[in-house]
Design an enzyme around this catalytic site. Structure first.
Site, PDB file in Angstrom:
ATOM      1  N   LYS A  77      14.476  19.971  14.472  1.00 16.83           N
ATOM      2  CA  LYS A  77      13.635  18.945  13.839  1.00 16.83           C
ATOM      3  C   LYS A  77      12.415  18.672  14.710  1.00 16.83           C
ATOM      4  O   LYS A  77      12.509  18.642  15.944  1.00 16.83           O
ATOM      5  CB  LYS A  77      14.461  17.673  13.636  1.00 16.83           C
ATOM      6  CG  LYS A  77      13.759  16.583  12.836  1.00 16.83           C
ATOM      7  CD  LYS A  77      14.693  15.402  12.607  1.00 16.83           C
ATOM      8  CE  LYS A  77      14.019  14.278  11.830  1.00 16.83           C
ATOM      9  NZ  LYS A  77      14.936  13.143  11.571  1.00 16.83           N
ATOM     10  N   SER A 152      15.461  11.437   6.972  1.00 13.38           N
ATOM     11  CA  SER A 152      14.212  12.080   7.368  1.00 13.38           C
ATOM     12  C   SER A 152      14.384  13.537   7.800  1.00 13.38           C
ATOM     13  O   SER A 152      13.397  14.261   7.935  1.00 13.38           O
ATOM     14  CB  SER A 152      13.579  11.283   8.512  1.00 13.38           C
ATOM     15  OG  SER A 152      14.410  11.278   9.659  1.00 13.38           O
ATOM     16  N   SER A 176      19.730   9.606   8.549  1.00 10.82           N
ATOM     17  CA  SER A 176      18.775  10.711   8.393  1.00 10.82           C
ATOM     18  C   SER A 176      19.351  12.098   8.607  1.00 10.82           C
ATOM     19  O   SER A 176      18.664  13.090   8.371  1.00 10.82           O
ATOM     20  CB  SER A 176      17.584  10.511   9.337  1.00 10.82           C
ATOM     21  OG  SER A 176      16.771   9.461   8.885  1.00 10.82           O
TER      22      SER A 176
END
EC number: 6.3.5.7
Length: 491
Positions: A77, A152, A176
């Site tokens: 990420k 996210s 997330s």
């Protein structure tokens, strides 16, 4: 090859059935062939990855020992630092920021011979649940390209779902990792607060953030945690929670008492509710006993979360001012104007909204009304979980009230915040939780169930998730939305 789990890929490397270079090239081919439709990656580290793959192949040829993650491609990420690679947090504010050091998780992955493929898309600064708040491009759900992958960590979930990599790193501040895992039909694990180092993670909510893995099967969660969990001198919040390995823990006896907060399930879409009770039935058939637990205080979790998270975000993001870090506007008449214009140009609407909310609840006039009361309710929520765990070993809850939503169904901000109702409490209470695929909705979209444990019981939670995975026979779900992704081509 995409059908192999991370463990199976490593076994193929150890047994000389596949070279690390061949594995790496194969997954880059998949990404380059199909990611234009999905948008999971923001950048690739192809030259670096192939160089590391070649070095690991050389180690194998010489008979040298190899690491736990040898030959396993991993996506990261884009709020987690890799030296010499851009960390943008999917924001114009950090569009040109190159990480000057490795995060601890990245360093430990590379020490175990994992292959880092590139950086994955996300909601800007990890604030969002759709991956539509990325400043660069949206990420689409591989199950339906008109639906969101969640957020996210939407790029991480989409990449694993599309089999661009068997393991991806995400971060979980209020769901997330777990929510996008459920939306995309993969496994997502949020460790206990302090189980995995946050050194090198760009902070959103410092008392809430936790790095964790997304995978296709629970066994790969255990493998990843064995590689990078544990105390880190560079992160004073980390602790040594675990005895033995996660992989060994999967074979231990599964806890028998599962608590369910039934009074908290009214907001579920009907087929999601049916799916959740079917998941409980699977555990009952395998000898678990389901009991009711009182977690009525969870009705306050969403407002408390957005008070605490926004306050911490406003504090953490104050450093991005065009002087210390981040985008600087081209022209300004004075320092105040330079700060204001740089932040206005650098931050998107959702990040700006949360900074404003955070500054509001921290203001001298409002701090007692909002922030301090919010922290008091957080303490009550922690107490409620502790009381529940005196009656049960594990708590089961849905991950989401609905399957993945369409673009046109993306609601106003407050409605989107309320969709976090089943996930944020875990972060507020510092607990571990795993989201495991539990079947498909009536529309053929993936659903997930989450198992939650006491802080430090991460191995037990993975064990419960593994037991559910094996007995439900819901394993390795393959999306159908992208032509050629799973039918034909190289395999």
């Amino acid at each position: 090859m995409y059908r192999k789990s991370a463990l199976e890929l490593r076994d193929a490397v150890v047994n000389r059935e596949l070279s690390v270079t061949a594995i790496t090239e194969y997954f880059y081919h998949r990404i380059e062939s199909h990611d234009e439709q999905i948008g999971a990656f923001l950048s690739l580290c192809k030259e670096r990855a192939l160089l590391r793959a070649s070095r690991i192949d050389d180690k194998l040829a010489k008979g040298d020992p190899i690491g736990l993650l040898a030959g396993i491609p991993i996506g990261v990420k884009d709020n987690i630092h890799i030296t010499g690679v851009k960390t943008t947090c999917a924001s114009k504010m950090l569009e040109n920021f190159v990480a000057p050091f490795d995060s601890t998780v990245v360093r430990r992955i590379e020490m175990e011979d994992g292959i880092l493929l590139g950086k994955l898309n996300m909601d800007e600064f990890a604030m969002g649940s759709t991956t539509r708040y990325s400043a660069f491009h949206p990420t689409n759900n591989p199950w339906d390209l008109e639906r969101v992958p969640g957020g996210s960590s939407g790029g991480s979930a989409a990449a694993v779902s599309a089999r661009f990599c068997p393991i991806a790193l995400g971060s979980d501040t209020g769901g997330s990792i777990r929510q996008p895992a459920a939306f995309c039909g993969v496994v997502g694990f949020k460790p206990s607060y302090g189980a995995v180092s946050r050194y090198g993670l760009v902070a959103f909510g410092s008392s809430l953030d936790q790095i964790g893995p997304l995978t296709t099967v629970v066994e790969d969660v255990a493998l990843a945690m064995d590689a990078f969990a544990g105390r880190d001198p560079k992160d004073s919040t980390t602790r040594d929670f675990f005895k033995g390995t996660f992989s060994q823990a999967l074979s231990l006896e599964v806890p028998k008492l599962i608590g369910v907060p039934r009074g908290f399930l009214d907001g579920l879409q009907e087929d999601c509710k049916e799916n959740f009770f079917e998941a409980l039935a699977v555990m009952e058939r395998e000898g678990s006993r389901i009991i009711d637990v009182d977690l009525s205080v969870l009705k306050h979790a969403v407002p408390v979360y957005y008070i605490v998270a926004s306050a911490e975000a406003a504090t953490n993001l104050a450093r991005f001012d065009g002087v210390r870090y981040g985008h600087r506007c081209a022209q300004a008449d004075n320092m105040h104007e330079m700060y204001a214009r740089s932040r206005k140009e650098g931050f998107g609407k959702e990040v700006t909204r949360r900074i404003l909310l955070g500054n509001y609840v921290l203001s001298a006039e409002r701090q007692n009304i909002f922030y301090k009361k919010g922290m008091a309710v957080r303490a009550r929520l922690i107490d409620a979980f502790q009381a529940a765990f005196e009656r049960c070993d594990v708590i089961a809850m849905p991950v989401c009230a609905t399957p993945a939503i369409r673009d046109q169904d993306v609601l106003d901000p407050v409605s989107l915040y309320l969709q976090d109702i089943y996930t944020v409490a875990v972060n507020l209470a510092y607990l571990p939780a795993i989201s495991v695929p539990s079947g498909l909705s009536k529309e053929g979209l993936p659903l997930g169930v989450q198992f939650i444990g006491e802080r430090g019981s991460d191995q037990q939670i993975c064990q419960v998730g593994y037991s559910f995975q094996e007995h439900s026979q819901i394993k390795q779900l393959y999306p159908k939305a992208v032509n050629g992704l799973f039918d034909g081509g190289i395999e």
